[in-house]
Design a protein around this motif. Structure first.
Motif, PDB file in Angstrom:
ATOM      1  N   ASN A  38      -1.286 -11.343   3.123  1.00  0.00           N
ATOM      2  CA  ASN A  38      -1.603  -9.936   2.966  1.00  0.00           C
ATOM      3  C   ASN A  38      -1.497  -9.573   1.499  1.00  0.00           C
ATOM      4  N   ALA A  39      -2.275  -8.583   1.086  1.00  0.00           N
ATOM      5  CA  ALA A  39      -2.214  -8.107  -0.285  1.00  0.00           C
ATOM      6  C   ALA A  39      -0.887  -7.404  -0.521  1.00  0.00           C
ATOM      7  N   ALA A  40      -0.572  -7.153  -1.789  1.00  0.00           N
ATOM      8  CA  ALA A  40       0.617  -6.383  -2.109  1.00  0.00           C
ATOM      9  C   ALA A  40       0.519  -5.013  -1.441  1.00  0.00           C
ATOM     10  N   PRO A  41       1.656  -4.443  -0.973  1.00  0.00           N
ATOM     11  CA  PRO A  41       1.590  -3.147  -0.274  1.00  0.00           C
ATOM     12  C   PRO A  41       0.849  -2.074  -1.038  1.00  0.00           C
ATOM     13  N   SER A  42       1.066  -1.987  -2.353  1.00  0.00           N
ATOM     14  CA  SER A  42       0.383  -0.946  -3.130  1.00  0.00           C
ATOM     15  C   SER A  42      -1.117  -1.175  -3.154  1.00  0.00           C
ATOM     16  N   ASP A  43      -1.527  -2.449  -3.241  1.00  0.00           N
ATOM     17  CA  ASP A  43      -2.965  -2.751  -3.231  1.00  0.00           C
ATOM     18  C   ASP A  43      -3.574  -2.415  -1.882  1.00  0.00           C
ATOM     19  N   THR A  44      -2.832  -2.694  -0.801  1.00  0.00           N
ATOM     20  CA  THR A  44      -3.333  -2.383   0.537  1.00  0.00           C
ATOM     21  C   THR A  44      -3.531  -0.887   0.704  1.00  0.00           C
ATOM     22  N   LEU A  45      -2.565  -0.098   0.269  1.00  0.00           N
ATOM     23  CA  LEU A  45      -2.699   1.354   0.375  1.00  0.00           C
ATOM     24  C   LEU A  45      -3.866   1.870  -0.466  1.00  0.00           C
ATOM     25  N   ASP A  46      -4.031   1.311  -1.655  1.00  0.00           N
ATOM     26  CA  ASP A  46      -5.165   1.717  -2.494  1.00  0.00           C
ATOM     27  C   ASP A  46      -6.487   1.360  -1.834  1.00  0.00           C
ATOM     28  N   TYR A  47      -6.521   0.204  -1.154  1.00  0.00           N
ATOM     29  CA  TYR A  47      -7.761  -0.263  -0.540  1.00  0.00           C
ATOM     30  C   TYR A  47      -8.180   0.639   0.620  1.00  0.00           C
ATOM     31  N   TRP A  48      -7.207   0.998   1.491  1.00  0.00           N
ATOM     32  CA  TRP A  48      -7.569   1.713   2.711  1.00  0.00           C
ATOM     33  C   TRP A  48      -7.668   3.212   2.467  1.00  0.00           C
ATOM     34  N   THR A  49      -8.782   3.606   1.888  1.00  0.00           N
ATOM     35  CA  THR A  49      -9.090   5.019   1.737  1.00  0.00           C
ATOM     36  C   THR A  49      -9.469   5.598   3.108  1.00  0.00           C
ATOM     37  N   PRO A  50      -9.413   6.912   3.281  1.00  0.00           N
ATOM     38  CA  PRO A  50      -9.867   7.500   4.550  1.00  0.00           C
ATOM     39  C   PRO A  50     -11.291   7.097   4.909  1.00  0.00           C
ATOM     40  N   GLU A  51     -12.145   6.934   3.905  1.00  0.00           N
ATOM     41  CA  GLU A  51     -13.540   6.547   4.174  1.00  0.00           C
ATOM     42  C   GLU A  51     -13.620   5.136   4.735  1.00  0.00           C
ATOM     43  N   ARG A  52     -12.824   4.205   4.161  1.00  0.00           N
ATOM     44  CA  ARG A  52     -12.849   2.832   4.671  1.00  0.00           C
ATOM     45  C   ARG A  52     -12.279   2.760   6.089  1.00  0.00           C
ATOM     46  N   MET A  53     -11.223   3.518   6.354  1.00  0.00           N
ATOM     47  CA  MET A  53     -10.680   3.523   7.718  1.00  0.00           C
ATOM     48  C   MET A  53     -11.707   4.067   8.706  1.00  0.00           C
ATOM     49  N   ALA A  54     -12.419   5.119   8.306  1.00  0.00           N
ATOM     50  CA  ALA A  54     -13.381   5.744   9.214  1.00  0.00           C
ATOM     51  C   ALA A  54     -14.574   4.849   9.502  1.00  0.00           C
ATOM     52  N   THR A  55     -14.946   3.978   8.542  1.00  0.00           N
ATOM     53  CA  THR A  55     -16.136   3.145   8.730  1.00  0.00           C
ATOM     54  C   THR A  55     -15.809   1.712   9.154  1.00  0.00           C
TER      55      THR A  55
END
Length: 263
Positions: free
Chosen positions: A23-40
């Motif tokens: 898994n990516a670093a926690p901070s990188d994971t949070l940065d990656y999962w924007t609301p738009e990415r979660m929605a799509t």
């Protein structure tokens, strides 16, 4: 689980008993999962529709704030360049940070993050925060767990609670299946449940719940007398819908997976 019951899983899970996922670093994971990415993000499940008796799912009432509701959610990840998710449930553990799902969802993934009560207000929201993984582990019979990091100095279980966990099969003759279906009439944006009798055969369990694609990893919850005050998680959804909806019962393999990652 006997592989002849779900032959697809032998292809998906040709792995060792306990296979960690990066898994990516926690901070990188949070940065990656924007609301738009979660929605799509899309479900990896095929959503095969089974013939036979179907028990329709019921939408959990919004907002998902009740103790027995907010312990369920979506686990998001990236695999092969594709953003995806499956259903998942919080279980009690000494680390107070454990989420249970299905191995065919989480094997070989990165950017793993759990969102309890996802879409509670119907707007793609994360009312209890976003919880990046610090560890992912899977087993060869379609069990998977994620140990998440602390958020705001708190453990996941301290924020939303947790289901109990049982490694000796079902209690009684009915169970409630939870998940976020994403096939047929469903879009993956509604937390649903279905309370039905179960038929257990070896390490697999069948219900008539019309679980549909996206439900994989969702918890089978029975009883209400655990130390946490909620029911026991005793199986996770694996495949199928309607008369062939199949979960995998927690036994020795699930217990081994749990104990190896509970601290």
């Amino acid at each position: 689980m006997a592989t002849r019951s779900i032959p697809l899983l032998t292809l998906l899970l040709a792995a060792s008993l306990l296979s960690p996922a990066a898994n990516a670093a926690p901070s990188d994971t949070l940065d990656y999962w924007t609301p738009e990415r979660m929605a799509t993000a899309t479900s990896p499940d095929t959503g095969d529709q089974a013939l036979g008796v179907r028990a329709e799912l019921t939408k959990a009432p919004r907002p998902y704030t009740a103790p027995g509701t907010r312990v369920h959610g979506k686990v998001f990840w990236t695999k092969g360049g594709r953003n995806s998710w499956c259903s998942a449930s919080v279980v009690t553990a000494p680390n107070r940070s454990m989420v249970w799902s299905a191995a065919h969802c989480l094997s070989g993934t990165t950017n793993v993050m759990f969102v309890p009560a996802y879409n509670s207000a119907g707007t793609g929201d994360a009312p209890y925060g976003r919880w990046p993984a610090r560890k992912v582990a899977t087993s060869g019979n379609d069990h998977a767990l994620t140990v998440v990091t602390q958020v705001g100095g708190k453990n996941l279980e301290d924020v939303v609670g947790a289901n109990g966990i049982r490694f000796t099969g079902p209690i009684g003759g009915r169970t409630t299946v939870w998940g976020y279906p994403a096939a047929r009439i469903w879009t993956g944006r509604d937390l649903t449940y279905c309370d039905q009798p179960t038929r257990v055969s070896g390490s697999s369990v069948r219900t008539a719940c019309d679980t549909e694609g996206g439900s994989s990893g969702g918890g089978y919850i029975t009883g209400a007398s655990t130390p946490t005050g909620l029911g026991y998680l005793w199986a996770n959804h694996s495949a199928g819908a309607g008369a062939t909806a199949i979960g995998v019962v927690f036994g020795a393999t699930a217990e081994q997976l749990y104990r190896a990652n509970m601290n």
